[in-house]
Design a protein around this motif. Structure first.
Motif, PDB file in Angstrom:
ATOM      1  N   TYR A 258       0.865  -1.176   0.000  1.00 18.29           N
ATOM      2  CA  TYR A 258       0.000   0.000   0.000  1.00 18.29           C
ATOM      3  C   TYR A 258       0.909   1.236   0.000  1.00 18.29           C
ATOM      4  CZ  TYR A 258      -3.666   3.037   2.126  1.00 18.29           C
ATOM      5  OH  TYR A 258      -4.568   4.023   2.424  1.00 18.29           O
ATOM      6  N   CYS A 275      -6.084   7.468   3.769  1.00 14.17           N
ATOM      7  CA  CYS A 275      -6.104   8.017   2.410  1.00 14.17           C
ATOM      8  C   CYS A 275      -7.526   8.414   2.075  1.00 14.17           C
ATOM      9  CB  CYS A 275      -5.600   6.959   1.444  1.00 14.17           C
ATOM     10  SG  CYS A 275      -5.900   7.327  -0.287  1.00 14.17           S
ATOM     11  N   CYS A 277      -8.859   8.369  -1.021  1.00  9.99           N
ATOM     12  CA  CYS A 277      -9.368   7.843  -2.299  1.00  9.99           C
ATOM     13  C   CYS A 277     -10.603   6.963  -2.069  1.00  9.99           C
ATOM     14  CB  CYS A 277      -8.279   7.100  -3.072  1.00  9.99           C
ATOM     15  SG  CYS A 277      -8.105   5.349  -2.685  1.00  9.99           S
ATOM     16  N   CYS A 280     -10.167   3.519  -0.329  1.00 13.85           N
ATOM     17  CA  CYS A 280      -9.886   3.568   1.106  1.00 13.85           C
ATOM     18  C   CYS A 280     -11.081   4.045   1.928  1.00 13.85           C
ATOM     19  CB  CYS A 280      -8.676   4.454   1.357  1.00 13.85           C
ATOM     20  SG  CYS A 280      -7.197   3.785   0.588  1.00 13.85           S
ATOM     21  N   HIS A 301      -5.703   2.281  -5.532  1.00 13.47           N
ATOM     22  CA  HIS A 301      -5.253   3.179  -4.469  1.00 13.47           C
ATOM     23  C   HIS A 301      -3.864   3.725  -4.786  1.00 13.47           C
ATOM     24  CE1 HIS A 301      -3.642   4.635  -0.694  1.00 13.47           C
ATOM     25  NE2 HIS A 301      -2.620   3.833  -0.928  1.00 13.47           N
TER      26      HIS A 301
HETATM   27 ZN   LIG Z   1      -6.523   5.190  -0.986  1.00 12.34          ZN
END
Ligand SMILES: [Zn+2]
Length: 486
Positions: A258, A275, A277, A280, A301
């Motif tokens: 990750y 995060c 995004c 996530c 990600h």
């Molecule tokens: Zn992410």
């Protein structure tokens, strides 16, 4: 139709620009995700929705695949990959050397790349590893140059990229840059740096890239070949690299890793997903780690994080805050810090490329004393007009009355002395510093020394608190400066 590059904003040696490839325009710095048509974890169409404007794929994979070769020759790469942005191809020299069951020559690969519709075409250069000895590095550089010249007889419309090789030797890298420049090629990948990045040799990376840059035109578009980890992109951009490519988003995903801007973590070791995004925010760490779709979700990600970092770098360059971003990123690993410190040692050479005024200057510790803005200030401090008697008020509090002096200057470390009327102008006015520390005061003394040496006929008195006075006396030894306390 050709490739050209226009610089719009500068910060340190970094720049935001427009890369025109034929009729398409790409904003730089730019990240080109690497696409392997056999295992498209994320499709080019999806990438386009994520803001990807250009990608790179390996011509050799297409060449040796019966499935993709004919389709690409017939309908072109853009149709096969279903992507209408810019597509760059790598010659696949490396793949051929490793899995070389299908032979292809230099002129054949560039002709093939053209035939399948690649817009940035790479000849079959020789990637000299950093461990190579000088005679080998030189001989291989000569072969690479020969191949570029040979490729120019096939690709003569400006769409050829010219790799800059030379191994770990800075004189060869600079020579390679010069020779590429003399061929008039705009798009210049700095090659064979992956082994340096894989072994965290960021200090050597800085040397090699700056040497290559020295040989190239300032207007060359520089591609740092194989660089795609978000933790080092700011450092690379600060050196003046404009294009990056990332296979890492997919390779790391395959290994369950990750990405973050401060390094990579095993997904199994994460309790939280720090995060913003979509992946996530719609999965817990556990769900992501256990998902049958783990590789693809991690790749998504990883790509999001990398693209967001590119956006952050572009914004920093426009704001003139790239040094702050480099400082922040490079503190995440001691070897990155080494690279950053190496870049700072080269700051005197970078001043000319840096811009004069920025939005702000945040002091982030002793490294900030070596920044281009500080060096530039020291170089111009002798322009401050002074009378016969000059007081420099070196206090963190209010300026003491300068009765009896022709000129009263204030002092702001790490810059140095300044007239009160410049207190609102850059960098003095837009710089934020915490309580003084020894490094910043010593850096400020460089400014005082320059001013004193430029005005030998004037008498200078430095007024400081008792705590700092010994530092001024030490740093301004033999300048003839008088001292006073408050
Ligand atoms: Zn992410």
């Amino acid at each position: 139709m050709t490739i050209n590059f226009e610089v719009l904003h500068k910060d340190i040696a970094g720049r935001c620009g427009k890369l025109r490839v034929g009729s398409k325009t790409v904003k730089t710095p730019v990240l080109l995700p690497v696409i392997n048509p056999h295992i498209p974890l994320i499709t080019p169409k999806e990438m386009q929705r994520m803001g990807v404007e250009a990608l790179i794929t390996n011509a050799y994979i297409f060449y040796k695949s019966s499935r993709f070769r004919d389709a690409a020759l017939e309908s072109g790469l853009h149709a096969v990959l279903d992507f209408d942005g810019v597509i760059m191809t790598d010659s696949g020299a490396f793949q051929q050397s490793v899995y070389g069951d299908v032979e292809i020559t230099n002129t054949e690969t560039v002709a093939f790349q053209r035939a399948i519709g690649s817009e940035i075409i790479v000849p079959m250069d020789i990637a000299t590893p950093p461990g190579a000895e000088y005679p080998n590095a030189r001989a291989e550089l000569d072969i690479t140059m020969e191949r570029i010249r040979e490729a120019l007889t096939v690709i003569d419309d400006g769409h050829l990229a010219a790799p800059v090789q030379g191994g770990r030797f800075t004189d060869l890298r600079e020579e390679a840059g010069r020779r590429v420049r003399d061929l008039g090629i705009t798009f210049c990948p700095v090659g064979a740096v992956v082994p340096l990045m894989e072994s965290y040799r960021y200090r050597d990376l800085v040397d090699v890239v700056l040497a290559a840059k020295q040989g190239l035109f300032p207007s060359s578009c520089v591609h740092l070949f194989g660089a795609g980890h978000p933790s080092m992109l700011a450092l690379a951009a600060a050196m003046g690299c404009d294009v990056f490519d990332s296979a890492a988003y997919a390779l790391y995903a395959r290994e369950g890793r990750y990405m973050t801007t401060h390094g990579s973590l095993k997904i199994g070791e994460l309790a939280e997903l720090p995060c913003a995004c979509e992946v996530c925010r719609t999965h817990t760490a556990r769900e992501l780690g256990d998902s049958p779709d783990r590789e693809r979700l991690l790749a998504l990600h990883n790509l999001h994080v990398t693209l967001a970092e590119i956006a952050r770098i572009r914004q920093s360059i426009q704001d003139g805050t790239l040094w702050e971003l480099v400082d922040e990123r490079c503190r995440n690993h001691p070897r990155l810090l080494s690279g950053y410190r190496r870049l700072l040692t080269r700051a005197p050479d970078l001043v000319a490329q840096d811009r004069v005024s920025k939005r702000r200057f945040f002091y982030r510790g002793s490294e900030s004393c070596g920044r281009t803005e500080v060096i530039r200030y020291h170089r111009t401090v002798d322009r401050i007009p002074v009378g016969k008697t000059v007081m420099i008020a070196c206090t963190e509090q209010d300026t003491p009355p300068g009765d009896g002096f022709d000129t009263v200057l204030r002092f702001k470390p790490p810059f140095g002395p300044y007239p009160p009327e410049l207190s609102e102008t850059y960098p003095v006015g837009q710089s934020e510093i915490p309580e003084w520390d020894g490094d910043m005061v010593r850096a400020g003394c460089v400014g005082i020394r320059r001013l004193v040496e430029a005005n030998r006929e004037s008498a200078f008195t430095v007024v400081a608190g008792e705590h700092w006075l010994p530092v001024f006396e030490q740093e301004l030894k033999d300048t003839g400066v008088q001292y006073g306390t408050i």
